[in-house]
Every structure is written in C-alpha cells, then in structure tokens.
Scaffold this active site. Structure first.
Site, PDB file in Angstrom:
ATOM      1  N   CYS A 110       0.864  -1.185   0.000  1.00 22.18           N
ATOM      2  CA  CYS A 110       0.000   0.000   0.000  1.00 22.18           C
ATOM      3  C   CYS A 110       0.891   1.221   0.000  1.00 22.18           C
ATOM      4  CB  CYS A 110      -0.860  -0.008   1.269  1.00 22.18           C
ATOM      5  SG  CYS A 110      -2.017   1.362   1.394  1.00 22.18           S
ATOM      6  N   GLU A 160      -5.242   0.090  -0.367  1.00 22.87           N
ATOM      7  CA  GLU A 160      -6.275   1.117  -0.294  1.00 22.87           C
ATOM      8  C   GLU A 160      -7.212   0.893  -1.487  1.00 22.87           C
ATOM      9  OE1 GLU A 160      -7.653   3.579   1.538  1.00 22.87           O
ATOM     10  OE2 GLU A 160      -8.900   3.842  -0.237  1.00 22.87           O
ATOM     11  N   SER A 214     -11.600   5.243   7.580  1.00 26.23           N
ATOM     12  CA  SER A 214     -10.612   5.138   8.651  1.00 26.23           C
ATOM     13  C   SER A 214     -10.228   6.542   9.077  1.00 26.23           C
ATOM     14  CB  SER A 214      -9.387   4.371   8.151  1.00 26.23           C
ATOM     15  OG  SER A 214      -9.792   3.082   7.749  1.00 26.23           O
ATOM     16  N   HIS A 216      -9.490   7.746  12.731  1.00 25.70           N
ATOM     17  CA  HIS A 216      -8.417   7.607  13.727  1.00 25.70           C
ATOM     18  C   HIS A 216      -8.032   8.885  14.445  1.00 25.70           C
ATOM     19  CE1 HIS A 216      -8.315   3.692  12.036  1.00 25.70           C
ATOM     20  NE2 HIS A 216      -7.511   3.952  11.034  1.00 25.70           N
ATOM     21  N   ASN A 290      -3.583  -2.969  17.065  1.00 20.88           N
ATOM     22  CA  ASN A 290      -2.851  -4.224  17.019  1.00 20.88           C
ATOM     23  C   ASN A 290      -1.402  -3.818  16.810  1.00 20.88           C
ATOM     24  OD1 ASN A 290      -3.425  -7.015  16.985  1.00 20.88           O
ATOM     25  ND2 ASN A 290      -4.918  -6.691  15.350  1.00 20.88           N
ATOM     26  N   CYS A 333      -2.662  -6.928  11.686  1.00 24.39           N
ATOM     27  CA  CYS A 333      -3.008  -7.027  10.267  1.00 24.39           C
ATOM     28  C   CYS A 333      -1.712  -6.946   9.454  1.00 24.39           C
ATOM     29  CB  CYS A 333      -3.882  -5.840   9.833  1.00 24.39           C
ATOM     30  SG  CYS A 333      -4.915  -5.136  11.102  1.00 24.39           S
TER      31      CYS A 333
HETATM   32  N1  SAH Z   1      -6.720   1.268   3.242  1.00 22.04           N
HETATM   33  C1  SAH Z   1      -8.014   1.004   3.775  1.00 22.04           C
HETATM   34  C2  SAH Z   1      -8.288  -0.442   4.074  1.00 22.04           C
HETATM   35  C3  SAH Z   1      -7.185  -1.258   4.676  1.00 22.04           C
HETATM   36  S1  SAH Z   1      -6.866  -1.024   6.387  1.00 22.04           S
HETATM   37  C4  SAH Z   1      -8.249   1.872   4.991  1.00 22.04           C
HETATM   38  O1  SAH Z   1      -7.377   2.626   5.369  1.00 22.04           O
HETATM   39  O2  SAH Z   1      -9.336   1.822   5.545  1.00 22.04           O
HETATM   40  C5  SAH Z   1      -8.305  -1.633   7.199  1.00 22.04           C
HETATM   41  C6  SAH Z   1      -8.486  -1.053   8.585  1.00 22.04           C
HETATM   42  O3  SAH Z   1      -7.524  -1.591   9.497  1.00 22.04           O
HETATM   43  C7  SAH Z   1      -8.322   0.462   8.616  1.00 22.04           C
HETATM   44  O4  SAH Z   1      -9.316   1.030   9.424  1.00 22.04           O
HETATM   45  C8  SAH Z   1      -6.963   0.589   9.224  1.00 22.04           C
HETATM   46  O5  SAH Z   1      -6.780   1.867   9.741  1.00 22.04           O
HETATM   47  C9  SAH Z   1      -6.955  -0.536  10.244  1.00 22.04           C
HETATM   48  N2  SAH Z   1      -5.642  -0.930  10.722  1.00 22.04           N
HETATM   49  C10 SAH Z   1      -4.495  -1.015  10.036  1.00 22.04           C
HETATM   50  N3  SAH Z   1      -3.482  -1.400  10.818  1.00 22.04           N
HETATM   51  C11 SAH Z   1      -3.999  -1.581  12.045  1.00 22.04           C
HETATM   52  C12 SAH Z   1      -3.443  -1.982  13.296  1.00 22.04           C
HETATM   53  N4  SAH Z   1      -2.136  -2.259  13.427  1.00 22.04           N
HETATM   54  N5  SAH Z   1      -4.267  -2.067  14.351  1.00 22.04           N
HETATM   55  C13 SAH Z   1      -5.594  -1.789  14.216  1.00 22.04           C
HETATM   56  N6  SAH Z   1      -6.179  -1.407  13.075  1.00 22.04           N
HETATM   57  C14 SAH Z   1      -5.382  -1.286  11.996  1.00 22.04           C
END
Ligand code: SAH
Length: 347
Positions: A110, A160, A214, A216, A290, A333
C-alpha cells in the site's frame, strides 16, 4: 498473465468462444468451475485438450491458498494466498452468528503510509486485478465447502481500495452479480483512509455497498502525524463527502477509529470525534491498536478503551468497541504475510 476469474459469465463466454472456438455451453461449464474455486485439473467435464491450451497460454484460474490457520479461541481463520507472480497476500475469515465475513486485500502492499499499519511498510508493490480479489473469496469458499460459505465481505485487507478504483468496482459488480456469487452489496463494506474524490465517484455509481472511513483522529493536525493522506484531505472535507455518500446511497457511514495509547484516546479526542460524526447518519467502530513490531505505537488499555466508548455514548454517538479476533494465530493485520516472507527469506 490472463486470469479467468477476471471475467464475468458473459465476458468469459465471449472470450473463450472467440479465442478457442468453444461452444457457449462449454464456456459456461468453465465459468461454473471457476465459481466453485476449482483449478484446471478438477474441471472434469472440460476436455483435456482445452485445459492443455489454457496451460500453454499461461492462463490461471485465480489465486491459491498456501497456508491456513484456525484460531482455537474463536474459530477465526487466516489464509495466505499466492498470486500467479509469486506475490503473497493474506486474508481473515471471521465467524459471526449471522454468517462468515471475509476480509480481502485489494493491493499487494500500500502506498498510503499510515504509521500504525503493517501493509504499508514496503510501499505499494502492485494492484490486484478484479479476479485476484474475487479469487480470494472463491478459494475460501472452496476450502470451506461451498459457494455460500462466505456471506459477507470487508475490503480491509492490505491496500487502499479506492487507490485501485476500477478493479475494485469491477470486483464489487462481479461478486454481487446474480449469475456470479450473488453476495448482496449490502453485505459488503469498503474501507478507505479517506480519498475524497474517489469516495464521491463511488457514491455516483449507484452501488449499495457500505462505506467505512478510517478516521483515527478528528483533528487535522494530529491525523497528519499518523496518516500522510490527511495532508491532502481535511476531516471536514471527508465528513462532507461521507454525508454525500449517505444522501446518494442511504447506507449509514461507518467511521473506524483505532485507539492508540496517548495519541488519540483522551477525553478531548472523544469530544472532537463526537462533534464530527454526530450530525450525520453514522456509526463509530472502535478497535484497540494491534501493535506492529516495526513501529513504536502502543494499544490503549482495555479499561481506557471502554472509557472512551463511554465518552462517545454520552455525546449521543452510536459506537461499538470491537473485540479483537484470532489473536492467537498471529499479530497485527499484515503480520502473517511479513512473517511468511521473513521465514522464507522472500525479498
Ligand atoms: N486502506 C483502507 C483499508 C485497509 S486497512 C483503509 O485505510 O481503511 C483496514 C483497517 O484496518 C483500517 O481502518 C486501518 O486503519 C486498520 N488498521 C491497520 N493497521 C492496524 C493496526 N495495526 N491495528 C488496528 N487497526 C489497523
């Protein structure tokens, strides 16, 4: 490489009739096997001559599962898939009372660069084709024992989705087509870090998939520290686009909010979040970070996460704190893929 799961039923008929002069019913038989997630050796009613030609012409069916792990705690399944060019992606199947939700990837790697995410550590390697996204669902169905095994899909794996717009839209159409897997678009959620122009473009297509954003952080300045894309689009622009999405699709927008210790989990952070999401038809999904071992960010404590949820609820925000699933079968993830690459010394 030509991948047969890139074609829907009509397209496959046209392609095979033109290229191999087969009868339409033969093309439909091949399509039936693809929907079942079968490989060429299993297509028993298709002539060997045709299958040999596919092999000679370097044609693949979809993607291949090379590893499966099952959580002893909650039955969550994790998969590693190998693509035709040797690239590896991962996926997760979560089991709920109402059905099984598969988390699919849309890109290898990504380029969004979010600081807390493992998928972005090596940048973008390549986009997945629509058939490679669909292939993940087909392969999991085949292992699970039927075309109805996966009932819900979230586009939340690596990548993404809106940065691979055309292939993702083709996937959404093909997977929900009546003559395809026929999974209702209402059972599909697309998650984005907030690419406003593409969100608007998606809203105009008249699909009924759920949009997950997302967020955050509700402050532009603080969001920029963890998500580079925040330098391009402000929280205000995102929330206006979310409203437009709701007006056009009547699907309630979901905001993802990953709780990071000392970063976005204070009372002030909750108030700011509430002020952004309260005035629209939306829901907030909280999840504790995570932790990714390559990064320094830590998860908010369980107690603090519950407090944060309480702050939002007091502000009249619809929110849930999601439990983490499959914690015994790997870390964050994107971590299963990285572990595989390290163990097998894949560059
Ligand atoms: N690019 C897209 C989809 C992939 S990430 C997006 O940003 O939504 C899918 C979800 O997992 C997103 O909400 C992302 O912020 C979250 N995510 C990624 N890494 C993470 C982690 N280490 N802990 C918790 N959530 C995480």
């Amino acid at each position: 490489m030509n991948i047969l799961s890139n074609y829907n039923k009509t397209e496959l008929r046209q392609y095979l009739v033109e290229k191999y002069q087969v009868k339409p019913f033969v093309a439909d038989q091949v399509y039936g096997w693809i929907l079942k997630g079968k490989n060429f050796s299993e297509m028993t009613n298709v002539s060997l001559a045709l299958r040999d030609k596919f092999a000679q012409d370097n044609i693949a069916v979809g993607v291949e599962i090379i590893e499966k792990k099952v959580s002893e705690l909650d039955g969550t399944e994790k998969f590693l898939y190998r693509l035709w060019d040797g690239n590896i992606i991962e996926g997760v199947l979560m089991k709920y009372k109402y059905g099984n939700t598969l988390c699919v990837s849309t890109q290898v790697g990504c380029r969004m660069g979010c600081k807390f995410c493992a998928s972005t550590l090596d940048g973008l390697i390549r986009n997945l084709s629509s058939g490679e996204i669909l292939g993940q669902v087909l392969a999991v169905n085949a292992l699970g024992g039927g075309e109805r095994y996966v009932t819900n899909i979230v586009l939340m794996g690596s990548g993404e989705p809106l940065d691979n717009f055309d292939n993702v839209v083709k996937f959404l159409r093909d997977v929900s087509a009546q003559e395809g897997l026929n999974i209702s678009q209402r059972n599909i959620s697309l998650s984005t870090c907030g690419l406003v122009e593409q969100m608007d473009k998606l809203a105009d297509l008249g699909l009924s998939v759920n949009l997950t954003i997302s967020l955050h952080n509700a402050s532009d300045e603080k969001r920029q520290l963890i998500m580079p894309i925040a330098n391009k689009y402000s929280v205000e622009e995102i929330s206006q686009s979310a409203r437009r999405y709701f007006e056009k699709t009547h699907r309630r927008v979901i905001f993802e909010y990953t709780l990071i210790d000392g970063n976005n989990d204070s009372y002030a952070d909750a108030l700011r979040l509430a002020s952004v999401v309260r005035n629209m038809s939306s829901h907030v999904n909280l999840i504790r970070l995570n932790p990714v071992k390559e990064r320094k960010l830590r998860a908010t404590s369980d107690a603090n996460a519950k407090k944060f949820l309480g702050y939002l609820e007091k502000q009249g925000v619809s929110a849930t704190l999601r439990r983490q699933m499959g914690v015994d079968i790997d870390g964050a993830c994107g971590q299963l893929r990285r572990k595989y690459m390290e163990d097998n010394k894949v560059e």
